[in-house]
Design an enzyme around this catalytic site. Structure first.
Site, PDB file in Angstrom:
ATOM      1  N   LYS A  12       0.804  -1.228   0.000  1.00 36.02           N
ATOM      2  CA  LYS A  12       0.000   0.000   0.000  1.00 36.02           C
ATOM      3  C   LYS A  12       0.838   1.281   0.000  1.00 36.02           C
ATOM      4  O   LYS A  12       0.448   2.275  -0.598  1.00 36.02           O
ATOM      5  CB  LYS A  12      -0.958  -0.001   1.198  1.00 36.02           C
ATOM      6  CG  LYS A  12      -2.055  -1.049   1.042  1.00 36.02           C
ATOM      7  CD  LYS A  12      -3.031  -1.007   2.194  1.00 36.02           C
ATOM      8  CE  LYS A  12      -4.038  -2.125   2.061  1.00 36.02           C
ATOM      9  NZ  LYS A  12      -4.989  -2.172   3.161  1.00 36.02           N
ATOM     10  N   ASP A  38     -10.075   2.082   2.997  1.00 34.73           N
ATOM     11  CA  ASP A  38     -10.122   1.265   4.227  1.00 34.73           C
ATOM     12  C   ASP A  38     -10.873   1.969   5.360  1.00 34.73           C
ATOM     13  O   ASP A  38     -11.674   1.352   6.065  1.00 34.73           O
ATOM     14  CB  ASP A  38      -8.698   0.929   4.702  1.00 34.73           C
ATOM     15  CG  ASP A  38      -8.051  -0.154   3.855  1.00 34.73           C
ATOM     16  OD1 ASP A  38      -8.776  -0.892   3.170  1.00 34.73           O
ATOM     17  OD2 ASP A  38      -6.802  -0.252   3.887  1.00 34.73           O
TER      18      ASP A  38
HETATM   19  P1  NDP Z   1       1.423  -4.139   8.126  1.00 36.08           P
HETATM   20  O1  NDP Z   1       2.338  -5.212   7.669  1.00 36.08           O
HETATM   21  O2  NDP Z   1       1.632  -2.755   7.655  1.00 36.08           O
HETATM   22  O3  NDP Z   1       1.427  -4.088   9.755  1.00 36.08           O
HETATM   23  C1  NDP Z   1       1.374  -5.266  10.489  1.00 36.08           C
HETATM   24  C2  NDP Z   1       1.183  -4.963  11.963  1.00 36.08           C
HETATM   25  O4  NDP Z   1       1.056  -6.205  12.656  1.00 36.08           O
HETATM   26  C3  NDP Z   1       2.332  -4.202  12.592  1.00 36.08           C
HETATM   27  O5  NDP Z   1       1.804  -3.350  13.592  1.00 36.08           O
HETATM   28  C4  NDP Z   1       3.159  -5.323  13.228  1.00 36.08           C
HETATM   29  O6  NDP Z   1       3.881  -4.935  14.360  1.00 36.08           O
HETATM   30  C5  NDP Z   1       2.071  -6.265  13.681  1.00 36.08           C
HETATM   31  N1  NDP Z   1       2.519  -7.658  13.786  1.00 36.08           N
HETATM   32  C6  NDP Z   1       2.898  -8.475  12.774  1.00 36.08           C
HETATM   33  N2  NDP Z   1       3.225  -9.695  13.264  1.00 36.08           N
HETATM   34  C7  NDP Z   1       3.047  -9.631  14.604  1.00 36.08           C
HETATM   35  C8  NDP Z   1       3.217 -10.572  15.655  1.00 36.08           C
HETATM   36  N3  NDP Z   1       3.638 -11.812  15.409  1.00 36.08           N
HETATM   37  N4  NDP Z   1       2.920 -10.172  16.911  1.00 36.08           N
HETATM   38  C9  NDP Z   1       2.489  -8.921  17.157  1.00 36.08           C
HETATM   39  N5  NDP Z   1       2.317  -7.971  16.197  1.00 36.08           N
HETATM   40  C10 NDP Z   1       2.597  -8.339  14.936  1.00 36.08           C
HETATM   41  O7  NDP Z   1      -0.042  -4.672   7.742  1.00 36.08           O
HETATM   42  P2  NDP Z   1      -1.357  -3.802   7.533  1.00 36.08           P
HETATM   43  O8  NDP Z   1      -1.411  -2.774   8.604  1.00 36.08           O
HETATM   44  O9  NDP Z   1      -1.473  -3.345   6.126  1.00 36.08           O
HETATM   45  O10 NDP Z   1      -2.521  -4.910   7.745  1.00 36.08           O
HETATM   46  C11 NDP Z   1      -2.785  -5.446   9.036  1.00 36.08           C
HETATM   47  C12 NDP Z   1      -3.904  -6.481   8.945  1.00 36.08           C
HETATM   48  O11 NDP Z   1      -5.131  -5.860   8.562  1.00 36.08           O
HETATM   49  C13 NDP Z   1      -3.658  -7.577   7.897  1.00 36.08           C
HETATM   50  O12 NDP Z   1      -4.101  -8.806   8.451  1.00 36.08           O
HETATM   51  C14 NDP Z   1      -4.547  -7.173   6.737  1.00 36.08           C
HETATM   52  O13 NDP Z   1      -4.939  -8.265   5.934  1.00 36.08           O
HETATM   53  C15 NDP Z   1      -5.730  -6.575   7.488  1.00 36.08           C
HETATM   54  N6  NDP Z   1      -6.525  -5.623   6.677  1.00 36.08           N
HETATM   55  C16 NDP Z   1      -7.843  -5.905   6.432  1.00 36.08           C
HETATM   56  C17 NDP Z   1      -8.633  -5.031   5.726  1.00 36.08           C
HETATM   57  C18 NDP Z   1     -10.079  -5.344   5.473  1.00 36.08           C
HETATM   58  O14 NDP Z   1     -10.684  -4.724   4.601  1.00 36.08           O
HETATM   59  N7  NDP Z   1     -10.685  -6.244   6.212  1.00 36.08           N
HETATM   60  C19 NDP Z   1      -8.096  -3.777   5.169  1.00 36.08           C
HETATM   61  C20 NDP Z   1      -6.710  -3.537   5.541  1.00 36.08           C
HETATM   62  C21 NDP Z   1      -5.969  -4.454   6.243  1.00 36.08           C
HETATM   63  P3  NDP Z   1       5.388  -4.356  14.251  1.00 36.08           P
HETATM   64  O15 NDP Z   1       5.247  -2.880  14.007  1.00 36.08           O
HETATM   65  O16 NDP Z   1       5.969  -4.666  15.583  1.00 36.08           O
HETATM   66  O17 NDP Z   1       6.063  -5.080  13.127  1.00 36.08           O
END
Ligand code: NDP
Length: 267
Positions: free
Chosen positions: A66, A103
């Protein structure tokens, strides 16, 4: 020939966007083809160029592309500009590309119209601080929610977000063992921990009495839904409804008509 649309991401095999757009097209009588295209991070520009050369008119962009989509957009809609992240690309004249972010609108629409949540003054806990939060946080703050708490595995990223959006409302950053974490009305999980089967790194009691919603859907939402139920949540939902509503907004941008989402939201 059908008009061509797509969703790009990495991985992409799990995406249900093609099914949603096919249902919207059938409902509105449009002839379109909606593809799933796997694109590795760093190669979105060439993937979009090939897609356009094939006649592609618009595409959704999902994790982890994105921000890359925002950088390659010639023009950004207001929500995309605020978020620095794009989930809807639209091909314009002269090879130009417009980027929008639906979103936030999708989340708000789902919470208000489908789940009947009263957002005004609601205390909100957001788990995660990635691209999705940059899209949904300004939209939540625009609904006059009360204090918003962000918890993220990497605390500095939560701090960065709080700084970025501090002019829009009261945002507090929480740590895992935060004894002073307030009771909240709404918990939004935007961490992708569930993809690897992990629950959020907070005590389940944080969910007590709250309406909890994961942005992830299907199997990836199960750890969060179980965590919320264990903590005594008022209700626990996955992100299917938001996915449908953000898709309806993308559909409106591309085709000028907002499809009816009720049929897709039936349990
Ligand atoms: P990003 O990759 O940008 O961010 C991921 C986030 O998850 C970060 O805050 C990261 O923390 C955290 N994270 C990842 N792995 C772990 C873990 N093992 N334990 C704890 N925290 C973790 O992803 P997005 O923000 O783009 O998307 C997040 C979720 O939202 C996804 O599952 C995506 O599919 C979903 N989504 C759904 C939408 C819908 O329409 N339903 C729309 C947009 C997103 P850290 O900063 O520490 O790495």
């Amino acid at each position: 020939m059908s008009a061509i649309y797509a969703v790009m991401g990495y991985p992409i095999g799990h995406s249900r966007s093609p099914e949603i757009h096919a249902r919207f097209a059938a409902q509105t009588g449009l002839d379109l083809e909606y593809r799933r295209i796997q694109v590795r991070p760093g190669s979105l520009a060439s993937a979009v160029e090939n897609f356009r050369a094939d006649g592609g008119r618009g595409c959704n962009v999902t994790v982890p592309l994105k921000e890359e989509a925002a950088k390659l957009s010639d023009e950004l809609g207001p929500e995309a500009g605020q978020a620095g992240a794009v989930n809807t690309l639209t091909a314009g004249a002269g090879g130009r590309m417009r980027g929008d972010n639906t979103d936030g609108l999708g989340l708000i629409r789902h919470l208000r119209a489908n789940l009947r949540v009263n957002l005004e003054d609601a205390r909100v806990l957001i788990i995660g601080a990635g691209g999705a939060v940059r899209g949904v946080l300004p939209a939540l703050l625009a609904e006059s929610v009360g204090e918003t708490v962000i918890f993220n595995r990497t605390r500095e990223r939560a701090r960065e977000l709080a700084r970025r959006f501090s002019s829009l409302g009261a945002i507090r950053v929480a740590a895992a063992g935060d004894a002073g974490l307030p009771a909240v009305d709404l918990v939004i999980n935007a961490s992708s921990a569930g993809i690897s089967g992990e629950p959020p790194g907070l005590a389940p009691a944080s969910a007590r009495g709250a309406l909890c919603m994961d942005l992830a859907y299907g199997r990836a939402a199960q750890p969060f839904v179980s965590w919320a139920r264990e903590g005594g949540a008022r209700a626990a939902h996955d992100g299917w409804g938001m996915l449908v509503e953000q898709a309806a907004e993308s559909f409106r941008i591309w085709h000028g008509t907002r499809p009816d989402t009720t049929e897709l939201l039936q349990p």
